[in-house]
Design a protein around this motif. Structure first.
Motif, short mmCIF file in Angstrom:
data_model
loop_
_atom_site.label_atom_id
_atom_site.label_comp_id
_atom_site.label_asym_id
_atom_site.label_seq_id
_atom_site.Cartn_x
_atom_site.Cartn_y
_atom_site.Cartn_z
N VAL A 132 -24.52 10.81 -32.64
CA VAL A 132 -25.56 10.15 -33.44
C VAL A 132 -26.89 10.11 -32.70
O VAL A 132 -27.94 9.93 -33.33
CB VAL A 132 -25.14 8.72 -33.84
CG1 VAL A 132 -23.93 8.75 -34.76
CG2 VAL A 132 -24.85 7.86 -32.62
N ASN A 133 -26.87 10.28 -31.38
CA ASN A 133 -28.11 10.23 -30.61
C ASN A 133 -28.51 11.61 -30.07
O ASN A 133 -29.20 11.71 -29.06
CB ASN A 133 -27.96 9.25 -29.44
CG ASN A 133 -27.93 7.81 -29.91
OD1 ASN A 133 -28.92 7.29 -30.40
ND2 ASN A 133 -26.78 7.17 -29.78
N PHE A 419 -35.78 4.63 -30.79
CA PHE A 419 -34.42 4.52 -31.32
C PHE A 419 -34.45 3.92 -32.72
O PHE A 419 -33.75 4.38 -33.63
CB PHE A 419 -33.60 3.66 -30.36
CG PHE A 419 -32.12 3.65 -30.61
CD1 PHE A 419 -31.50 4.59 -31.42
CD2 PHE A 419 -31.31 2.69 -30.01
CE1 PHE A 419 -30.13 4.60 -31.63
CE2 PHE A 419 -29.94 2.67 -30.21
CZ PHE A 419 -29.35 3.63 -31.02
N LEU A 420 -35.28 2.92 -32.91
CA LEU A 420 -35.38 2.25 -34.20
C LEU A 420 -36.04 3.12 -35.26
O LEU A 420 -35.45 3.44 -36.29
CB LEU A 420 -36.16 0.94 -34.01
CG LEU A 420 -36.54 0.14 -35.25
CD1 LEU A 420 -35.31 -0.23 -36.06
CD2 LEU A 420 -37.31 -1.12 -34.85
N TYR A 421 -37.28 3.53 -35.02
CA TYR A 421 -38.06 4.15 -36.08
C TYR A 421 -37.76 5.63 -36.29
O TYR A 421 -37.73 6.10 -37.44
CB TYR A 421 -39.55 3.90 -35.84
CG TYR A 421 -39.89 2.45 -35.99
CD1 TYR A 421 -39.84 1.83 -37.24
CD2 TYR A 421 -40.17 1.65 -34.89
CE1 TYR A 421 -40.09 0.48 -37.39
CE2 TYR A 421 -40.44 0.29 -35.02
CZ TYR A 421 -40.39 -0.29 -36.28
OH TYR A 421 -40.63 -1.63 -36.43
N TYR A 422 -37.54 6.37 -35.21
CA TYR A 422 -37.19 7.78 -35.41
C TYR A 422 -35.79 7.89 -36.02
O TYR A 422 -35.57 8.63 -36.98
CB TYR A 422 -37.24 8.54 -34.07
CG TYR A 422 -37.20 10.04 -34.25
CD1 TYR A 422 -38.36 10.80 -34.22
CD2 TYR A 422 -35.99 10.69 -34.47
CE1 TYR A 422 -38.31 12.19 -34.40
CE2 TYR A 422 -35.94 12.07 -34.65
CZ TYR A 422 -37.10 12.81 -34.61
OH TYR A 422 -37.04 14.17 -34.79
N SER A 423 -34.84 7.15 -35.48
CA SER A 423 -33.45 7.26 -35.96
C SER A 423 -33.31 6.85 -37.41
O SER A 423 -32.56 7.48 -38.17
CB SER A 423 -32.53 6.39 -35.10
OG SER A 423 -32.51 6.83 -33.76
N GLU A 428 -35.37 13.61 -39.98
CA GLU A 428 -34.27 14.15 -39.19
C GLU A 428 -33.50 13.08 -38.43
O GLU A 428 -32.61 13.39 -37.64
CB GLU A 428 -34.81 15.19 -38.18
CG GLU A 428 -35.58 16.33 -38.82
CD GLU A 428 -34.72 17.14 -39.78
OE1 GLU A 428 -33.52 17.31 -39.48
OE2 GLU A 428 -35.25 17.59 -40.81
N GLY A 429 -33.83 11.83 -38.63
CA GLY A 429 -33.21 10.75 -37.88
C GLY A 429 -31.71 10.64 -38.12
O GLY A 429 -31.23 10.78 -39.26
N ALA A 430 -30.97 10.36 -37.06
CA ALA A 430 -29.51 10.30 -37.14
C ALA A 430 -29.02 9.16 -38.03
O ALA A 430 -27.91 9.22 -38.57
CB ALA A 430 -28.92 10.16 -35.74
N ASP A 442 -42.87 10.78 -40.50
CA ASP A 442 -42.46 11.88 -39.62
C ASP A 442 -43.56 12.20 -38.61
O ASP A 442 -43.30 12.40 -37.42
CB ASP A 442 -42.15 13.13 -40.44
CG ASP A 442 -40.87 12.99 -41.25
OD1 ASP A 442 -40.13 12.01 -41.04
OD2 ASP A 442 -40.62 13.86 -42.11
N GLU A 443 -44.79 12.23 -39.09
CA GLU A 443 -45.93 12.54 -38.21
C GLU A 443 -46.09 11.47 -37.14
O GLU A 443 -46.27 11.79 -35.94
CB GLU A 443 -47.20 12.64 -39.05
CG GLU A 443 -48.48 12.81 -38.25
CD GLU A 443 -49.75 12.63 -39.08
OE1 GLU A 443 -50.81 12.29 -38.50
OE2 GLU A 443 -49.68 12.79 -40.32
#
Length: 514
Positions: A132-133, A419-423, A428-430, A442-443
């Motif tokens: 997941v990471n 970890f919070l916002y990208y994921s 593409e976040g897990a 995304d940007e």
């Protein structure tokens, strides 16, 4: 909607400080005693035991005691050495050199070397692993092991949160080389407890690892009994069947705090909750429909109705003490007429929009929340129904298959903003199980990764929160308090809560002689 005098404990918890409180112990603190089996009433069920693959905090809370990460965080969430004795970052931000501790042993008796670190990192970043990471390692160009105790990771582009992402066991956990095939059923780590057995849906047994590099634990064993029904869990504590439980039922906290024969540990926050939309469900492709649902909900009343006031409403999911927390955001007030108008603008008159709210019984307060929200949805002219799912079914249908229309979930341990916002919100976040694809998010989340200055990074994440709120990508509801109830002989409780507010550590917990 209020249902009697609700507990009002959150006022003292605001002001941007994580607070921990230990109720009056029924037994004075004593010298640590070695031995004994602690029976823990775990409020959730464990799933896949592979620390790379699991996305559930319920499983991570157990595996926190089996595994260790290469680096960790202190009480201020500052990254510090752990399995790495020291670490250095090059001036250009592209090279990380880790010097490993000598003599660290895995539960299979093998000494940890740089080969194990390389194996663990390579396994996590390999798409076939299903970690997941995995995206933590997207910028990794090479992993070199010049000797048994040195690991050099070179990036092909700056990844500012790389080190802090390794501070969580998900990406930073070190497994013995070649152990990937067994991690899902019989996890092997180098933490203070080794895995013994798991009866799925019933209990997990851990045993003290005497060769732990940080010194052996006091307890012989920890048995995590998985009891999702709050009343049953509390009854087990009261009868002495359980030594401790997490998640005291919200409506019973005052009662337990007033019981001199039990201990209570409380802290803020444990997690945050939000309402989720499937962004590929046709009505929820329209931001006006999502905003309409936000206007249907009275967050304060919902907090009292489902959690008995055990938490605090928030429009931002950022950790409340984080520099990234956007305190300027405010939640939309309940406005049923406004909600009706927005639905009409989107082409949905009274009774013309139907939704199914999938909610898991793993979190009973989610079921209560959904029941309350459904009444508001119906007032706004939405034909709504609830489908209650077991935790396994929710994970299968909502998390994996993304087969839902509207749901509700909570997240733990996401103190690190990447970890919070990208994921959760990057395409593409897990953890992006809601099929969100927002070019601006995304940007911004990509920009934050290459922004080294922490103040500038925090400002970017505040922009991300603004977009999430303005376009109602989800509805953020509240932070929830954490609680533990324990028998008087359970000692060392001041050490049990991890700085991230979610994980529980039994390394320094012991059972005093009665």
């Amino acid at each position: 909607m209020k249902r009697r005098d609700f507990l009002k404990t959150t006022s003292a918890l605001m002001g941007g400080t994580i607070l921990y409180g230990l109720g009056q112990p029924a037994l004075a603190q004593s010298e640590p005693v070695k031995g004994g089996t602690l029976i823990w009433g775990h409020s959730e069920t464990t799933q896949n035991l592979d620390m790379h693959q699991t996305g559930t905090a319920s499983t991570g809370r157990v595996l926190q005691n089996v595994h260790d990460s290469i680096v960790t965080v202190d009480e201020n969430l500052t990254v510090i050495p752990n399995l790495a004795e020291s670490f250095e970052q090059s001036e250009d931000g592209l090279t990380y050199t880790f010097k490993l501790r000598s003599g660290v042993k895995f539960h299979n008796g093998k000494n940890m070397t740089s080969a194990d670190v390389k194996f663990s990192f390579d396994r996590c970043r390999n798409p076939e692993t299903g970690a997941v990471n995995f995206e933590v390692f997207n910028a990794v160009e090479s992993i070199e092991t010049p000797d048994d105790l040195t690991v050099v990771v070179t990036l092909d582009a700056v990844n500012a949160p790389f080190l802090s992402r390794l501070a969580e066991n998900g990406a930073g956990v070190i497994m013995p080389e070649g152990s990937g095939d067994v991690q899902g059923t019989t996890p092997i780590g180098c933490g203070p407890f080794k895995f013994v057995r798991r009866e799925f849906g019933n209990e997990v047994e851990l045993e003290r690892f005497d060769d732990y590099w940080g010194g052996p634990a006091y307890l012989d064993r920890v048995i995590a009994r998985e009891i999702t029904e709050p009343t049953v869990r509390l009854t087990g504590l009261r009868t002495g069947e359980l030594h401790m439980i997490n998640d005291i039922p919200a409506d019973r906290i005052a009662e337990i705090e007033g019981d001199d024969s039990l201990q209570v540990v409380s802290w803020f926050p444990l997690n945050w909750d939000f309402v989720n939309f499937n962004h590929e469900f046709e009505p929820f492709k329209d931001p006006k429909v999502r905003e309409a649902f936000d206007y249907m909900i009275d967050k304060e009343v919902l907090l009292e109705g489902a959690l008995w006031g055990q938490g605090a409403t928030t429009a931002s999911p950022s950790y409340p003490t984080s520099a990234s927390y956007n305190s300027d955001l405010g939640q939309r007030p309940q406005d049923i007429e406004k909600a009706k108008a927005l639905l009409a603008e989107a082409g949905y008159g009274p009774g013309e929009l139907s939704v199914v709210f999938k909610v898991t019984t793993n979190y009973p307060y989610h079921v209560e929340s959904a029941q309350i929200m459904l009444e508001w949805f119906r007032l706004a002219g939405v034909d709504a129904s609830i489908e209650q799912l077991t935790w396994s079914d929710w994970l299968s249908q909502v998390w994996v298959d993304k087969d839902f229309q509207i749901s509700m979930m909570n997240f733990f341990t996401l103190w690190e903003p990447d970890f919070l916002y990208y994921s959760l919100w990057n395409t593409e976040g897990a953890f992006n199980y809601r099929k969100i694809s927002h070019p601006k998010v995304d940007e911004l989340t990509a920009q934050a990764r290459v922004t080294v200055d922490p103040t500038e990074r925090a400002a970017i994440y505040k922009q991300v929160q603004q977009v999430i709120h303005d376009d109602t990508l989800d509805i953020v509801l509240w932070f929830r308090n954490g609680t533990i109830g324990a028998q008087p002989n359970v000692q060392g409780l001041d050490t049990i809560v991890h700085p991230n507010g979610s994980n529980l550590r039994f390394h320094k917990v012991w059972l005093a002689e009665a």
